[in-house]
Structures are given as C-alpha cells and as structure tokens.
Design an enzyme around this catalytic site. Structure first.
Site, PDB file in Angstrom:
ATOM      1  CD1 TRP A 118       3.498  -2.700  14.272  1.00 59.16           C
ATOM      2  CD2 TRP A 118       1.414  -2.562  13.532  1.00 59.16           C
ATOM      3  NE1 TRP A 118       2.863  -1.753  15.038  1.00 59.16           N
ATOM      4  CE2 TRP A 118       1.576  -1.638  14.599  1.00 59.16           C
ATOM      5  CE3 TRP A 118       0.164  -2.642  12.892  1.00 59.16           C
ATOM      6  CZ2 TRP A 118       0.541  -0.823  15.039  1.00 59.16           C
ATOM      7  CZ3 TRP A 118      -0.851  -1.826  13.342  1.00 59.16           C
ATOM      8  CH2 TRP A 118      -0.667  -0.929  14.392  1.00 59.16           C
ATOM      9  CD  GLU A 140      -6.526   3.896  11.033  1.00 57.63           C
ATOM     10  OE1 GLU A 140      -5.610   3.121  11.413  1.00 57.63           O
ATOM     11  OE2 GLU A 140      -6.626   4.292   9.863  1.00 57.63           O
ATOM     12  NE  ARG A 150      -0.753   0.871   4.884  1.00 58.14           N
ATOM     13  CZ  ARG A 150      -1.438   1.103   5.994  1.00 58.14           C
ATOM     14  NH1 ARG A 150      -2.741   0.834   6.036  1.00 58.14           N
ATOM     15  NH2 ARG A 150      -0.867   1.607   7.077  1.00 58.14           N
ATOM     16  CD  GLU A 154      -3.747  -3.316   8.056  1.00 57.18           C
ATOM     17  OE1 GLU A 154      -3.210  -2.662   8.960  1.00 57.18           O
ATOM     18  OE2 GLU A 154      -4.586  -2.838   7.267  1.00 57.18           O
ATOM     19  CE  LYS A 155      -3.723 -14.337   6.638  1.00 57.70           C
ATOM     20  NZ  LYS A 155      -2.794 -13.540   5.785  1.00 57.70           N
ATOM     21  CG  PHE A 156      -3.223 -12.873  11.720  1.00 54.88           C
ATOM     22  CD1 PHE A 156      -4.115 -13.858  12.109  1.00 54.88           C
ATOM     23  CD2 PHE A 156      -2.288 -13.175  10.742  1.00 54.88           C
ATOM     24  CE1 PHE A 156      -4.076 -15.127  11.548  1.00 54.88           C
ATOM     25  CE2 PHE A 156      -2.236 -14.436  10.173  1.00 54.88           C
ATOM     26  CZ  PHE A 156      -3.131 -15.414  10.572  1.00 54.88           C
ATOM     27  CG  HIS A 157      -5.141  -4.664  12.861  1.00 49.79           C
ATOM     28  ND1 HIS A 157      -6.215  -4.144  13.561  1.00 49.79           N
ATOM     29  CD2 HIS A 157      -4.151  -3.727  12.952  1.00 49.79           C
ATOM     30  CE1 HIS A 157      -5.890  -2.953  14.038  1.00 49.79           C
ATOM     31  NE2 HIS A 157      -4.648  -2.678  13.682  1.00 49.79           N
ATOM     32  CG  ASN A 171      -5.223   5.538   6.121  1.00 48.28           C
ATOM     33  OD1 ASN A 171      -6.046   5.746   7.006  1.00 48.28           O
ATOM     34  ND2 ASN A 171      -4.276   4.612   6.228  1.00 48.28           N
ATOM     35  CD  GLU A 172      -2.135   5.013   9.679  1.00 41.38           C
ATOM     36  OE1 GLU A 172      -2.496   4.765  10.840  1.00 41.38           O
ATOM     37  OE2 GLU A 172      -1.555   4.174   8.960  1.00 41.38           O
TER      38      GLU A 172
END
Length: 646
Positions: free
Chosen positions: A313, A305, A110, A353-356, A148-149
């Site tokens: 991460w 957020e 990204r 980011e599936k484990f976020h 974003n950020e």
C-alpha cells in the site's frame, strides 16, 4: 505470570478459500516444516460461508479444519464479518457507509459497512452465531478472532441511522440538552440546540466545527466500533464459551481509544507493518509493542499480523532485507509477545493484496522468504522451553498516552498543528537510546509503581488527571511535563488563571510554574537555548513561582524566558528540544530517579530489553554493530539478535 499458550504461537492468516482444494494438503505439509503452530482461518470468507442470505456452506471449512487438526495446527477462528458479501450491498444498500459529504461508498473493496447499520449488525450476528454453533468444541480451535482491524477504513458513517445513533449516544452521555449546550459551549457562534433531534454529525461545514462536537463524534466512533466487537464477543461467549476472544488492534491508531477497548478483550492482539526503508521505524515499532503490552496491563500479548517482507500500500513497497524480519519478530517477543503471526500464509495470486508478501511467496518454498520463515519458526519453538514465554517485561518509566488529547490537537483552530504521536515518540526515543524500558499509561492511571512519569502534550485532562500527575512529584518520583499539557478540560474548555490546570491547581504547585501565553515557532523555524542546543516547534511564556530555571530561550519570540524548569522532582519542558538536549535531560532525570540505563551513552539503531532471565539486544541496522550493554560488549551482525543472560 502465565503465558497465553503452552508454547510460542507461530503462523498467520490462512485463506484456503483462495486456492483449489488440492493445495490444502501442501499447505499443511509446509506449515509443519516451518514449525507453524497456528493458522487464523476465515477472516475474509463471508461470501464463501454464506453465498446467499441464510444459506450456509460449511463443508469446505469442515475439511480445512480437519486437515489442520490432523497436522497439529491450532486455529484462531475468525468470525468473517470484516468484509460483507455483494448480496448484502445489493439487497440492503443502506448498509454501505456514507462519507462526510454525503457520498455513499460502494462494494468491491472491503469493510464496506456502516458500523451503526442495524441491518449489517443483524446479518453479522446471524453469521457469528452460525459459525459458533457449527464449531463450538472443535479440537483445532483455541481462540476466536472477531472481525478484523475494526475501523481500519471506516470509523464513521454519516448516514441517517448513524446520526440517530449519535443523538442517542449524546443523550445517554449528557442527559439533557442544556448539559450538552454547556459542555459544547454553544453560546459561541449562536450554536445553541433546543433538542437532541437538532444535532447532526459534524459533516462538511463552512468553517470550523464546534470543537467538542467534533471530539464527541470521535468518541462516538470509537464506541460504535467497540459495540461491534462486544456484539460478536457476547454471541461467542453465549454459544461457544470457554475459549479466549480477541480482535486485532493497530497500535497508534487514531480511530479508536484503545484504553476503553482493552478491558473487553481476553488478550490483546496487534498488527504492525513498519517501513523497511525507514531507519527510525524501529522506534515506532518498539513503542507500539510497549503500548500493546501496556493495554493489557503488562500481560503477554499476540502479534496477530505483520509482513515477512514487502507490503502493497505504500508508494514504494520495499522488501525486508535478509534478517530484518527476524529482528522485527524478536522485537515483539522481547517486549511481551507470546506469539508471532503474519498476514498471510500463502501469497495471493489475485486480488488487491497479491503483491503483499507472505510466508509462502509467489516463488514457492525454495525462496529466501520461506527459508527465513522456517528458521524463525524453529527458533521460536526452541525459545518455548525458556522462561521468556509468559514472562513480564519490567519497566520503571511510564509515558502518558491519551487519545482525546490526540484528537483535540489534530483539530483546526488551535495554536499550531502538533503531531501528538510524534511528540510522544521523541520522549520515547530518548529512553530507547539509553536502553530504558517504558510502559504507557492512560491519564488518571495509578502511577505508584513508577520512578519516572512523563506527560508530553497532555492537552486534554480533567482536574483529577492533573492532580494524579502532581501526586507523582509529591511522593518524590520524577515527574516530567511537556508543553501543551493541562490546557483544556474533558469538555475542551480552557483552564483559566494560567495553563497547567488553571489558577491554583495542584499541577502548577508541583511544577512551581504556570503558563501565561503560547508562542509557537513558524514552520521550519528553530531557536536556541542558552546552553547552545536547538529547539523546534514551540515556545511559551512561563511564569515561575518557585521553580529553578534549568535552561532559557536564547533566541525566538520568548528570548530570555524559561524553557526548562525544575521544582524538586518535577520538571517542566516548554519546548521541543533536539535529540542531543533531550538525551542530556533524560540522563539527568534517570540519575535523579536512580534508574540505570542499559547503554552507557545514547545508541541509535540498536535496542535492548529484558524479559524473563533473557536480555535481548537487537540491531535494526544493515551494518554490523558493537555495543556495550549493561557492562557487556556485544557484537551484532546486520539485523542481528543477541540473547544474553540478564
């Protein structure tokens, strides 16, 4: 003070494009059950909105917004420019960023764009304009969320277009190449330039880069990212006026000088992800909230957020313990937030980011995380009826925070490596332990409203900045100056005739001392003061004119020399005291200023702050605690939050 919104905002990033359409109705049902007021929509949806150049597909987003509106959910509408689609990288590879060694970064992550790419800016502008034209006046949308950020992964690109933009920025800043040569001190090491065309980015070099060259590259990077924000903001104001516009900042982020950004945002929003296993993370978290509020001049702000539990991460991504997320959320509310949002609403089933964690985790609605999300939503809805919403957070103490000093102290070829935010946070933590609320200010700010002003390691400062600090003491307020302050001007030229602003400076006069020579301690080395307390990192040779010596070095390279001095209401601290000595010093300063501490003695792991007529007391420890706060005994459960009448 007026609130950002008519009630506390609660919710998070909503990415329906990741899910089949039949899930969307269930999302709205669950949002309503969790008292969600707000969804941030479209942050990473560029590829879905514009699957091919100039071909827009808004049908799915029309349906999403209609469902949210019917469910009473308001929308922070994102501009979707944070993650360009594959076709942009394939057709226009020059948009991809280049690192300092000339490696062009690829597609598949990204933020894969050069901030100065004109092609990226052209396509991003077209997308923003199309979104604004499509959704101006939409009843669900109450604010715009730009990009974003910004700079989170790519602050600089070293491609030819970026270097050309850097040269143009330098020419605007300096006017002539002679002025650049003066500012950069290019007589040293035969670095003189004959034209701006000869200047390159400070890419990989054989030895140390020119310090001011490097500082200007940092300034340019911050400016370039701000230009991206302004480009999108101005389109939104032209096409869809009337709604507030923001972008999510990242607290103590080294890539951008947020003091320069803040005036351009209609309201400040911020992202924060503390480590749940770090017992001191609440210190940085509280400081980040206070910085965010301070950037907005004390006005309410939005937590855009946070994670309801684990992130993805770190090397080890611990979950938040039961109640810990609530404590983090009220930490934001107490320090000025009018909204608590998350990344993200529903936990992704695929992708990086599936484990976020998310408000609806992989386990679904019958989980601890979602139960806590519902409970927090209900609690915030109840709080909307109080005077906390929109209220200011009073502070009588200010700490000066300066991005350019951070950038300079992080360079090579300096007396020692100093972690600038860590030095600032040592002072902040001592005040937090006494329950004293802090504002952050920029160098050169008007400090007339503060009884105590602390300037730690303000290495880079103009003479006017330093005169402003001296004026604090001149009016009788308490001024505290830390080591490595007033060493360099804004061109990174050393002040001559004694540090602290140079010979005869107003700051030297206010402090009654000057600094002759640095004597940093070796890595891991400690020293002792004559009162038996320990100091770390730094010593220096202080020449006393007419100040009182409060403490001296008993060991170390400057044994016998002044370590802490006082001249009227001006204090100078020539070292890094341990927490016990810092606590004692802060107590002296608070008494001298007439500022009451909320805790009668230093307390770790618990914070207190007043907003409106409510005093918040928050336990950031997994253990139950009993503390005395402003004369009251307060019992707190594990990660407990108490709300008292102030």
């Amino acid at each position: 003070m007026t609130g950002l919104f008519p009630e506390f905002r609660y919710g998070g990033d909503y990415n329906p494009e990741q899910w089949p359409e039949e899930v969307w109705d269930d999302d709205v049902r669950l949002m309503r059950g969790a008292a969600v007021t707000t969804a941030t929509v479209g942050v990473f949806s560029w590829a879905r909105l514009e699957p091919r150049p100039g071909e827009f597909d808004f049908g799915w987003l029309d349906r999403v917004l209609a469902k949210l509106d019917a469910g009473g959910i308001r929308v922070m509408m994102a501009t979707a420019t944070a993650s360009p689609p594959a076709w942009l990288a394939v057709r226009y590879p020059e948009t991809l960023p280049v690192d300092e060694r000339g490696v062009r970064l690829g597609f598949g992550s990204r933020q894969q764009y050069s901030p100065n790419s004109s092609v990226y800016r052209e396509h991003a502008s077209r997308l923003v304009r199309a979104i604004a034209e499509r959704y101006r006046g939409h009843p669900a949308i109450e604010a715009w969320h730009v990009n974003n950020e910004l700079g989170c992964h790519v602050v600089h690109s070293y491609d030819p277009e970026s270097v050309a933009a850097f040269r143009a920025w330098l020419e605007t800043r300096y006017g002539t190449i002679d002025e650049l040569n003066r500012a950069w001190g290019t007589a040293f090491w035969s670095q003189r330039y004959d034209s701006f065309a000869e200047v390159d980015a400070p890419r990989a070099m054989p030895s140390f880069t020119n310090p001011t060259h490097s500082l200007d590259w940092r300034r340019f990077g911050s400016w370039s990212l701000l230009e991206l924000y302004l480009m999108e903001r101005d389109i939104l104001r032209e096409v869809a006026p009337g709604l507030p516009i923001t972008t999510n900042l990242m607290g103590f982020f080294p890539g951008a000088d947020y003091w320069e950004w803040a005036p351009e945002l209609d309201f400040i929003s911020d992202d924060a992800y503390p480590d749940p296993t770090d017992p001191d993370a609440y210190v940085t978290l509280a400081a980040q909230r206070d910085l965010t509020r301070s950037l907005g001049g004390g006005r309410p702000w939005l937590l855009m957020e946070q994670s309801p539990s684990a992130v993805n991460w770190r090397d080890r991504n611990a979950r938040k313990q039961p109640g810990q997320h609530r404590a983090h959320s009220f930490n934001a509310v107490a320090r000025g937030a009018d909204g608590i949002l998350h990344f993200q609403w529903r936990q992704a089933a695929a992708g990086a980011e599936k484990f976020h964690a998310a408000m609806v985790p992989h386990g679904g609605e019958h989980t601890r995380i979602h139960r806590e999300a519902r409970e927090l939503g209900a609690e915030l809805a109840e709080l909307s009826a109080t005077d906390v919403l929109g209220a200011a957070v009073p502070a009588r103490v200010a700490i000066v925070f300066d991005w350019e000093s951070w950038w300079a102290l992080a360079q090579q070829a300096v007396p020692t490596r100093i972690d600038y935010p860590a030095v600032v946070l040592e002072w902040y933590a001592a005040l937090l332990r006494r329950g004293v609320t802090v504002d952050f200010t920029r160098a050169g700010a008007d400090h007339a409203g503060y009884d105590i002003v602390i300037a730690p390691a303000l290495q880079v400062a103009s003479r006017a900045d330093l005169d402003g600090l001296a004026a604090v003491a001149d009016r009788g307020a308490q001024l505290v100056v830390g080591y490595q302050t007033g060493i360099l001007d804004r061109d990174l030229h050393a002040y001559l005739g004694g540090y602290l602003g140079g010979e005869g400076s107003a700051l030297q006069h206010a402090l009654g001392v000057s600094v002759e020579e640095f004597a940093p301690l070796a890595a891991g080395q400690t020293a002792v003061l004559d009162d038996g307390t320990t100091v770390t990192d730094w010593q220096e040779v202080v020449q006393v004119a007419d100040a009182e010596v409060v403490a001296r070095f008993a060991t170390g390279p400057v044994t016998g020399g002044p370590a802490i001095t006082r001249h009227g209401s001006a204090w100078y601290v020539a070292t890094q005291p341990d927490s016990a000595r810092l606590d004692a010093l802060i107590d002296q300063i608070l008494v001298a200023a007439g500022v009451d501490a909320s805790f009668p003695a230093p307390v770790s792991g618990v914070e207190t702050v007043v907003r409106g007529s409510t005093r918040f007391v928050i336990n950031h420890s997994p253990d139950a605690r009993t503390v005395e706060v402003a004369g009251q005994q307060v019992d707190l459960d594990s990660f407990g939050v108490a709300r008292l009448t102030a």
